[in-house]
Every structure is written in structure tokens, then in C-alpha cells.
Design a protein around this motif. Structure first.
Motif, short mmCIF file in Angstrom:
data_model
loop_
_atom_site.label_atom_id
_atom_site.label_comp_id
_atom_site.label_asym_id
_atom_site.label_seq_id
_atom_site.Cartn_x
_atom_site.Cartn_y
_atom_site.Cartn_z
N GLY A 172 0.84 -32.89 -69.09
CA GLY A 172 1.98 -33.35 -69.88
C GLY A 172 2.92 -34.25 -69.11
O GLY A 172 2.75 -34.50 -67.91
N CYS A 173 3.95 -34.73 -69.83
CA CYS A 173 4.93 -35.64 -69.23
C CYS A 173 6.26 -35.47 -69.96
O CYS A 173 6.27 -35.28 -71.17
N ILE A 174 7.35 -35.57 -69.20
CA ILE A 174 8.67 -35.37 -69.81
C ILE A 174 9.26 -36.67 -70.35
O ILE A 174 10.27 -36.65 -71.03
N ASN A 175 8.63 -37.79 -70.04
CA ASN A 175 9.19 -39.06 -70.50
C ASN A 175 8.75 -39.33 -71.94
O ASN A 175 7.96 -38.58 -72.51
N ASN A 176 9.26 -40.42 -72.49
CA ASN A 176 9.04 -40.63 -73.92
C ASN A 176 8.81 -42.10 -74.20
O ASN A 176 9.49 -42.69 -75.04
N CYS A 177 7.88 -42.70 -73.49
CA CYS A 177 7.64 -44.13 -73.67
C CYS A 177 7.11 -44.33 -75.09
O CYS A 177 6.29 -43.56 -75.58
N ASP A 178 7.61 -45.38 -75.68
CA ASP A 178 7.42 -45.66 -77.09
C ASP A 178 5.96 -45.76 -77.54
O ASP A 178 5.61 -45.44 -78.66
N PHE A 179 5.08 -46.20 -76.62
CA PHE A 179 3.68 -46.46 -76.97
C PHE A 179 2.77 -45.31 -76.55
O PHE A 179 1.58 -45.34 -76.80
N CYS A 180 3.33 -44.29 -75.89
CA CYS A 180 2.47 -43.31 -75.23
C CYS A 180 2.15 -42.13 -76.13
O CYS A 180 3.00 -41.62 -76.86
N VAL A 181 0.92 -41.67 -76.00
CA VAL A 181 0.41 -40.59 -76.81
C VAL A 181 0.80 -39.22 -76.26
O VAL A 181 0.94 -38.25 -77.00
N ILE A 182 1.01 -39.13 -74.97
CA ILE A 182 1.16 -37.82 -74.33
C ILE A 182 2.33 -37.01 -74.89
O ILE A 182 2.13 -35.86 -75.30
N PRO A 183 3.55 -37.58 -74.97
CA PRO A 183 4.64 -36.75 -75.52
C PRO A 183 4.42 -36.39 -76.99
O PRO A 183 4.91 -35.36 -77.45
N VAL A 184 3.66 -37.22 -77.71
CA VAL A 184 3.42 -36.94 -79.13
C VAL A 184 2.39 -35.82 -79.28
O VAL A 184 2.56 -34.88 -80.05
N ASP A 214 -3.62 -35.79 -63.33
CA ASP A 214 -2.32 -35.52 -63.96
C ASP A 214 -1.61 -36.83 -64.31
O ASP A 214 -1.54 -37.73 -63.46
N PRO A 215 -1.02 -36.93 -65.53
CA PRO A 215 -0.33 -38.18 -65.90
C PRO A 215 0.77 -38.58 -64.92
O PRO A 215 0.95 -39.75 -64.63
N SER A 216 1.53 -37.60 -64.42
CA SER A 216 2.52 -37.88 -63.36
C SER A 216 3.05 -36.55 -62.82
O SER A 216 4.06 -36.04 -63.33
N ALA A 242 1.05 -41.69 -60.99
CA ALA A 242 2.47 -41.34 -60.88
C ALA A 242 3.29 -42.44 -61.52
O ALA A 242 2.81 -43.57 -61.69
N THR A 243 4.52 -42.12 -61.88
CA THR A 243 5.41 -43.17 -62.37
C THR A 243 6.06 -43.86 -61.15
O THR A 243 5.96 -43.38 -60.01
N THR A 244 6.76 -44.94 -61.43
CA THR A 244 7.43 -45.69 -60.37
C THR A 244 8.47 -44.83 -59.65
O THR A 244 8.92 -45.18 -58.55
N PHE A 268 3.28 -50.09 -64.56
CA PHE A 268 4.39 -51.05 -64.43
C PHE A 268 4.74 -51.58 -65.83
O PHE A 268 5.86 -51.90 -66.11
N GLU A 269 3.72 -51.75 -66.62
CA GLU A 269 3.77 -52.12 -68.05
C GLU A 269 4.20 -53.55 -68.32
O GLU A 269 3.55 -54.24 -69.10
N SER A 270 5.33 -54.00 -67.73
CA SER A 270 5.80 -55.36 -68.05
C SER A 270 6.55 -55.93 -66.86
O SER A 270 7.10 -55.18 -66.05
N ASN A 280 11.26 -48.18 -74.24
CA ASN A 280 11.83 -46.91 -73.81
C ASN A 280 11.27 -46.46 -72.45
O ASN A 280 10.99 -45.28 -72.23
N LYS A 281 11.08 -47.44 -71.58
CA LYS A 281 10.64 -47.12 -70.22
C LYS A 281 11.67 -47.67 -69.24
O LYS A 281 11.36 -48.45 -68.32
N ARG A 282 12.89 -47.25 -69.46
CA ARG A 282 14.01 -47.83 -68.71
C ARG A 282 13.97 -47.48 -67.23
O ARG A 282 14.59 -48.14 -66.42
N PHE A 283 13.28 -46.40 -66.87
CA PHE A 283 13.28 -46.02 -65.45
C PHE A 283 12.46 -46.98 -64.59
O PHE A 283 12.52 -46.92 -63.37
N ASN A 284 11.70 -47.87 -65.21
CA ASN A 284 11.00 -48.91 -64.43
C ASN A 284 11.95 -50.07 -64.21
O ASN A 284 12.57 -50.55 -65.17
S1 SF4 Z 1 3.57 -43.77 -70.33
FE1 SF4 Z 1 3.52 -42.44 -68.51
S2 SF4 Z 1 5.69 -42.01 -68.10
FE2 SF4 Z 1 5.59 -42.75 -70.21
S3 SF4 Z 1 5.43 -40.89 -71.46
FE3 SF4 Z 1 3.34 -41.63 -71.06
S4 SF4 Z 1 2.64 -40.50 -69.26
FE4 SF4 Z 1 4.88 -40.31 -69.36
#
Ligand code: SF4
Ligand code: B12
Length: 455
Positions: A172-184, A214-216, A242-244, A268-270, A280-284
């Protein structure tokens, strides 16, 4: 004796006959994990078939078939299910796509398993034995990753992968990037294996190499630090994701290095900050990317850098800008994806409400290499061509040389991996819609809901 056949279906690109070569392929984890969870008392005979490395024989003897699928391989999974069910073999499907679309999956298989299956899969098998398998099994609200059996890597074709030492510490992952499936799919939370169990498993694996899927694992910094500390005495070398954020905490980065970290897959995404904000990936922080890469390289850590094309802010210049950026900051192994509205994600909902999803339900095309929606600032064709161009351009001999000469990390893995991606990049345009949908099956005329399609 109960015969269980576990299948990992693959889209055409990733099948044995496709363009994803051994230099890029490490052992998958879901099916070996499920095999390890089969209760001893069932005395079952288990077979795993990964379509990435062998052909599936549809006549294989089995009492029960279990299939895992991501969205891009879901139609292939349905096709396989249909073939086994025609022989009277019951089929169970789990994994990310079944979790996102259980109502759809239920149309094609006997039983759907949503979420993580550590508790539900053994329960399902006991029910099956007693002839009372249900239609749906959901993740236990009390899921724990402690005291789990070890994954059955012995069931894999060992020689077909660069390593079979894939493992995991967290989910799992605690972030909530708009395009990502994991939090959903799994909620915005993480699950942790006890550090001592992870380290015991790592210590018992043969050889020096480990791969964490692991996603991160670093999103919980304290957990990650204790894991890295405990890995140091093993003197193993590991790669992972890992994330940035990993470069923002000097102690964490030092511990990762000392624990044997040699490579990281980083989203890095963009290369545009505004795009990251919209996603919604402001931490990058784009301004920090170059420094980050230098810090990692200085510690001998190579980088698989992932970038996405097709955000609403992206115009036709995005491909060239990204490729130049990747070369300049010396990303060891760049990986490009086309923005993909996976069902259930905020991105899917937005594009759907704007009437911009062009290939809804054509899941074979939802493989992050094909355009399935209408971009804002270019045509779908321009996005597709630009994406192919970026892949080819980053894997010219000149670009590979420039990037690796600037990095010099993990060359024994990265030279073959770059050559592998060079072939992949050249082959990608050949995977047209016809090629991708061949050998897959889904009734696209039947309206299939989004998450409202739940059972
Ligand atoms: S893209 Fe990476 S950091 Fe963002 S929610 Fe998905 S796994 Fe987490
Ligand atoms: C590691 C990884 C990779 C590795 C795969 C390496 C490998 N050999 O495994 C690499 C980097 C190669 C990769 C590639 C891609 N990946 Co990937 N990957 C992952 C990641 C981070 C972990 C997968 C994993 O092993 N998890 C550990 C296992 C144990 O968990 P699990 O699969 O969920 O299984 C559990 C349950 O789901 C359930 N279950 C699963 N299957 C079944 C089946 C049955 C019968 C039952 C009962 C239960 C069950 O039980 C398991 C135990 O609880 C996931 C994210 C994630 N957290 O899942 C993304 C993820 C699966 N990937 C994703 C994507 C998009 C891709 C790519 C298309 C990316 C691209 N740009 O090209 C490619 C496709 C490759 C292909 N072959 O088709 C998406 C899928 C989204 C979707 N809806 O399709 C995910 C969810 C990431 C994301 N953020 O969106 N990936």
C-alpha cells in the motif's frame, strides 16, 4: 490430491513471444505468495504458469484455477477463464483489476477475490474442498502481514528471470496521486511485515541480490529506518521502489545505502511543476530532480526514472523537453508511460465526466503504453507518436552512452537492461490494437459499470 493451477496472464507485449526480454524480467510475487498460503492440510499439488516465460497449455489438468490480473491483462484473463470453465474447471480471479471491477470479473469467472488475500484465499480453498466456494471473498478487516508463510519461489522457472529473490516488506501507499490505482484499490494506508520476519526471509534467500516490490516502503520513515538498519548485517544488495522523498531525509538515505540499496524505481512523472500539482503529486519538486539524482549516484544507487505523458498541461513539446531532461540529469533507465485512466481512479472519473475516454472497456489497451483518452493539448495520435518517439530517442546508442557514462552505477545490470529497453522501444509501435486484443476476450458491447459494477 487437489490440483491447483495458478496463472499470471500477460498482454501481448509481455508474453513469452513478446518484446519484454529476460534482462528486464524478475520473478513475480502474487502467485508465489498465494501458493505459499495454500493450507498444508489440503495436501494440494500446485503449478504456477507465468505467460511471460512459458506458454499456457489450456489442457493442463486442474481442479481449480486461480488467475491474477492487472487491467491490461484482464481480457486475456477472461479468455483463459472461459477456456478452463468450458472444460468444467472452476476459476477464481483476484488481483488489482478484480479488486477495482469485481462486478465485471464476476461475469467471467466463478469466484472473485478482492483486496489482499492472506486470510481469504486459505478460507476459499477450505470452502472449495467442502464444495461450498462462494462467489465473492473480500479482504479481512483484520488483515495482518505477520507470521506469513514464505512465498513458493521453488514453483517458478528459475532460469527465466534475472532473479527470483523478489520479496516485500510493506503493502500500500499513503499518498493519493490522481492517476494511481493503489490508494483506490487498497485504501490510503500501509500494511507492514514485522522487520525481523523480512530480514529472516532475506537472509535465507540464496545469493546476494534482493528485489523489493513494495510501492514505497519509505512512506513510514521509522519503519523504513528500522528495516534498513536490520538489513545492514546481511551485506546483501537490493533494488526497490521509492518516492522522491527518500532523498529528503539524510539519515534515511544513509541507512538505505548502508543496507545495500543499489537501485531505485522512482516516479518523477513530469518535468513541469504545475503538472505535478494538477496530478496531486506535490511532494515531487522538479527543481530538486537534478540534485536528487546526483545524491543517489554519489551513493552508488542507480535510478529507473518513470515519466508520464498526456497530462492536461502537456503540449507537443513535452516529449522533447522530457527526453532532454532525462539525458541531462543522467537517469540510468528511463521508463515512459502514457497517462492511463485506470477504472476507479480520480483521473478516470474526471475524464469520464468530460466524455474524454475513447476506449472504455478496451482493457487490453490500458497498459500504460497506449492512448485511451482524448488529451487536452494535442490529438490522441500526437500523444501516441510522441510517446513512441520519446522511447526510441532515449534508447539511441548515444543517449544510453551519455546517461550511463554520467552515472556508472550498477553497470552489470544496467547495460543489459538498457539494451533490453532499446529493443522494447523499437518494437512498441508494432503492438497495434489488433495485436493487443488478439487472444483476449471481453464482450465490449455489454455495458460494464465502473465501481458501481460491484457485486
Ligand atoms: S503514484 Fe506512487 S506515491 Fe503516488 S499514490 Fe501511487 S504508489 Fe503512492
Ligand atoms: C512490482 C510491480 C511491477 C513490476 C513487476 C515485477 C514483477 N515481476 O512482479 C514491474 C516494474 C515490471 C511492473 C510493470 C508494470 N506495472 Co506494475 N506494479 C508493481 C507493484 C508495485 C507491486 C506488485 C506486486 O508484486 N505486489 C505484491 C503482490 C503480493 O500483491 P498483489 O499482486 O496485489 O497480490 C495480492 C492480492 O491482490 C491478491 N491477489 C492477486 N492476484 C490474485 C489471484 C487470486 C486467484 C487470488 C485469490 C488473490 C489474488 O492476493 C495477493 C496477496 O494478498 C504494483 C502495485 C501493487 N501494490 O500491487 C504495480 C501495479 C500492479 N503495476 C501497474 C502497472 C500499470 C504496470 C505497467 C503496465 C506499467 C507500465 N508503465 O508499463 C507494467 C505492466 C507489466 C506487465 N507485465 O504487464 C499498476 C496496475 C494498474 C492496473 N489497474 O492495471 C499497479 C497497481 C501500480 C499502480 N500504481 O497503478 N510492475
Amino acid at each position: 490430491m487437489m490440483k491447483i493451477l495458478l496463472i499470471l496472464p500477460q498482454g501481448a507485449i509481455y508474453r513469452k513471444s513478446g518484446s519484454f526480454k529476460k534482462s528486464l524480467r524478475y520473478a513475480p510475487v502474487a502467485l508465489t505468495t498465494l501458493a505459499g498460503l495454500v493450507p498444508q492440510e489440503l495436501n494440494a499439488e500446485i503449478r504456477i504458469v507465468d505467460e511471460g516465460v512459458e506458454e499456457l497449455d489450456f489442457n493442463t489438468e486442474a481442479d481449480l484455477v486461480g488467475i491474477t490480473a492487472i487491467t491490461g491483462s484482464a481480457p486475456r484473463a477472461y479468455h483463459i477463464a472461459q477456456r478452463f470453465r468450458a472444460r468444467g474447471v472452476p476459476v477464481v480471479m483476484g488481483g488489482v483489476h478484480a479488486t477495482l471491477m469485481p462486478g465485471e470479473a464476476a461475469k467471467y469467472v466463478d469466484t472473485v477475490v478482492t483486496g489482499f488475500a492472506e486470510e481469504s484465499w486459505p478460507r476459499l480453498l477450505r470452502d472449495f474442498k467442502q464444495n461450498k466456494m462462494e462467489r465473492l471473498y473480500t479482504q479481512s478487516p483484520h488483515l495482518s502481514l505477520a507470521n506469513l508463510p514464505i512465498a513458493r519461489r521453488d514453483l517458478l522457472k528459475k532460469e527465466a528471470y534475472i532473479t527470483t529473490n523478489s520479496m516485500q516488506a510493506t503493502r500500500g501507499c499513503i499518498n493519493n496521486c490522481d492517476f494511481c490505482v493503489i490508494p483506490v484499490a487498497w485504501g490510503r494506508r500501509m500494511y507492514f511485515r514485522p522487520v525481523e520476519e523480512v530480514v529472516k526471509e532475506a537472509a535465507e534467500l540464496p545469493g546476494k541480490a534482493l528485489l523489493f516490490v513494495d510501492p514505497s516502503p519509505i512512506e513510514n520513515v521509522e519503519y523504513a529506518k528500522s528495516l534498513f538498519r536490520a538489513l545492514i548485517p546481511l551485506k546483501k544488495k537490493w533494488v526497490g521502489l521509492a518516492t522522491t522523498k527518500i532523498t529528503k531525509d539524510p539519515e534515511l538515505l544513509d541507512l538505505a545505502t548502508k543496507s545495500g540499496c543499489k537501485g531505485l524505481l522512482i516516479g518523477f512523472e513530469s518535468v513541469t511543476q504545475e503538472t505535478l500539482r494538477l496530478a496531486n503529486k506535490r511532494f515531487n519538486s522538479v527543481n530538486d530532480y537534478s540534485e536528487m539524482v546526483k545524491k543517489l549516484h554519489a551513493r552508488g544507487i542507480a535510478i529507473m526514472g518513470c515519466f508520464v505523458f498526456g497530462f492536461d498541461n502537456d503540449d507537443k513539446d513535452v516529449f522533447q523537453r522530457t527526453v532532454e531532461f532525462v539525458d541531462r540529469i543522467r537517469i540510468d533507465l528511463p521508463r515512459y508511460a502514457v497517462l492511463t485512466p485506470f477504472p476507479g481512479t480520480p483521473l478516470y472519473k474526471k475524464l469520464k465526466s468530460e466524455g474524454r475516454i475513447l476506449k472504455d472497456n478496451r482493457w487490453s489497451l490500458f497498459d500504460a503504453q497506449h492512448v485511451v483518452f482524448k488529451p487536452a493539448k494535442m490529438t490522441p495520435e500526437e500523444l501516441q507518436e510522441g510517446h513512441y518517439w520519446a522511447w526510441r530517442q532515449s534508447y539511441t546508442a548515444g543517449s544510453i552512452f551519455k546517461r550511463l557514462a554520467g552515472s556508472r552505477c550498477l553497470l552489470q545490470v544496467l547495460v543489459p537492461a538498457n539494451v533490453g529497453y532499446r529493443e522494447y522501444a523499437r518494437a512498441l509501435p508494432g503492438y497495434t490494437e489488433e495485436v493487443l486484443t488478439e487472444g483476449t476476450w471481453i464482450d465490449v458491447n455489454e455495458p460494464v459499470g465502473g465501481l458501481e459494477g460491484r457485486l
